[in-house]
Design an enzyme around this catalytic site. Sequence first.
Site, mmCIF file in Angstrom:
data_model
loop_
_atom_site.group_PDB
_atom_site.id
_atom_site.type_symbol
_atom_site.label_atom_id
_atom_site.label_comp_id
_atom_site.label_asym_id
_atom_site.label_seq_id
_atom_site.Cartn_x
_atom_site.Cartn_y
_atom_site.Cartn_z
ATOM 1 N N HIS A 219 1.664 4.526 -2.750
ATOM 2 C CA HIS A 219 1.715 5.977 -2.508
ATOM 3 C C HIS A 219 3.062 6.548 -2.950
ATOM 4 C CE1 HIS A 219 -2.016 6.575 -0.380
ATOM 5 N NE2 HIS A 219 -1.714 5.772 0.611
ATOM 6 N N HIS B 195 3.436 6.815 -6.692
ATOM 7 C CA HIS B 195 2.594 7.901 -7.202
ATOM 8 C C HIS B 195 3.314 9.237 -7.013
ATOM 9 C CE1 HIS B 195 -1.810 9.611 -7.401
ATOM 10 N NE2 HIS B 195 -1.018 10.126 -8.325
ATOM 11 N N HIS C 159 0.835 -1.202 0.000
ATOM 12 C CA HIS C 159 0.000 0.000 0.000
ATOM 13 C C HIS C 159 0.875 1.260 0.000
ATOM 14 C CE1 HIS C 159 -3.778 2.170 1.224
ATOM 15 N NE2 HIS C 159 -2.892 3.022 1.719
ATOM 16 N N GLU C 160 1.788 1.335 0.963
ATOM 17 C CA GLU C 160 2.604 2.549 1.099
ATOM 18 C C GLU C 160 3.570 2.714 -0.068
ATOM 19 O OE1 GLU C 160 1.590 4.647 3.076
ATOM 20 O OE2 GLU C 160 0.380 3.381 4.397
#
Length: 599
Positions: A394, A397, A390-391
């Site tokens: 981020h 991105h 998940h991180e």
Amino acid sequence: MENKLPKRSEVDVELTWKLEDIFASESEWEKALSEAKSLADELAGYAGKVAESAETLYKVLEIYEKDSLIMHKVYGYAFKSRDVDTTSTSAQTLYSKSMSAGVEISEKLAFLEPEIIAVDDATLEKFYGEKPELDKYKIYITEVRRGREHSLSPELEKLLAGTNELADLPYEGFATLGNADLKFPEITNEKGEKIQITNGRFVPLEESKDRRVRKEVFEKYYETFGSFKNTWATLYAGQVKQLMFYARARKYSSTLEAAVDGNNVSPEVYKNLVEAVNDNLDKMHRYVRLRKKLLELDELHMYDIYVPIVKDYDAKYTIDEAKELVLKAVEPLGTNYVNLIKKAFAERWIDVVENEGKRNGAYSSGVYGVHPFVLLNFNGTLDNVFTLAHEMGHAMHSYFSNEAQNFLDSRYRIFVAEVASTTNEVLLMEYMLKNAKDNKERAYLLNHYMDSFKGTVFRQTMFAEFEKTSNEMAESGEPLTHENLTELYLNLNKKYYGEAMISDDLIGYEWMRIPHFYYNFYVYQYATGFSAAVAIANRVLKEGETAVSDYMKFLSSGCTKDPVSLLRIAGVDMATKEPINSALQVFERVIEEMEELTK
């Protein structure tokens, strides 16, 4: 749970992030802070003159961009230093200095946006013709002017800027009461040991296989919150009132409109989500019935919602195993994407393990011109593996947006912020399901997938509906008392979980512990982001290179378009209910497979 944590100085340096990549030392940080203040003073000299000429406007925006970037690094270094060791006096000092400087600078620069807004369209077009270099700031200028009907005079903007710290007081009160002053009682765990309930231990204790423990923890935890019910209601009412103040000051029709407009999103997107999820509550109710059946319970209570439904299976992972899983899972996104994550792993972008004084949870924070930083508290669970994926989503991105855009255009909106992170999670889930060794492991993974839908789409939308309805109550003049807030929350809980769940009265107090209710209509974006991510990941797996190319364009676009238009680049239209309905069809298929596996 009672293992002693290492001090920060005792953590292996390879497991810590490398903040020297931002500033080599605190003295370098101090120099940068001083420069930011000087630039703000220089900018303040342009008050009343911003639109004198194309050359002046360009010069002002050039200084503003430089000042904003320096403060971005100053603040990033300070809060990251504090977050890994909240016991450090020097880190607390850095953080306090950066926050104070931020308020001081925002007050000095309060004239800037009103003056940009005041320029008439014809003059601005003339400026673009006279100074082609102004095109660099066209997106920023357009975004500022988008809010012209909601802007105030320079004097009033300065006054509002000075209220920012006051506006934070409801949340500060919530956090202080919840984290510092609230004292929970002890319970006796399944081993006969006395253990004190804490906010951090609540969910792990609710995962206990001993139902007596779960029930006792649930009751004592929420009874403790309930003993301050009037204070919680006062704090939350204060939060809503400050949102109403700002919405009215800026001429919005509602707090919801004001909140979503900050991200250039229509209130209809919010309402579509709530309506679409309500239309699909039968799937959530089916999940609840399956949970009740697999736990073999005559009655399913709210203290049974966290206990694993797959018995006698509990996988553990090292950080190296977790990294390898993530790298394998994201292979469909291409070699460049994989190599960047390898670079992050090798060059200490990540702070891995828990230590004394480290803040809990996880996050990714991009630092423009440096690289993203990821905070974890990794302890080897399946959740932790997904948190890493998940991180890193981020982080990627931020990396791609920062590489492709100038600083002001790189800052993507919160609305799209959860998409890349959750796309990584969906790819990881699909990879692990494909490579599951047996039905037991597959069921374990499917359980995690179902819980992701439950927690991210249904629960966050329930929160969003609570926030929307409670704000509407206040806007219509109804006082927000603990009685009506608790009644509202309990009724929503009954609606979302359905008849197979006994919504214990104490769950009505859950609104008191949710920090996101102080984040100004934030939580709906978890649900929209998750739905968009399911669509993107499935498109990548089915269509390959074309979908990957579109997705990379999306990741590299920063805030160059409104968020809904950005997602259309990746093949998802959040202006419709289709992505939510489509994601919840995936949820239904996961439930069906779990039902088959556990017959």
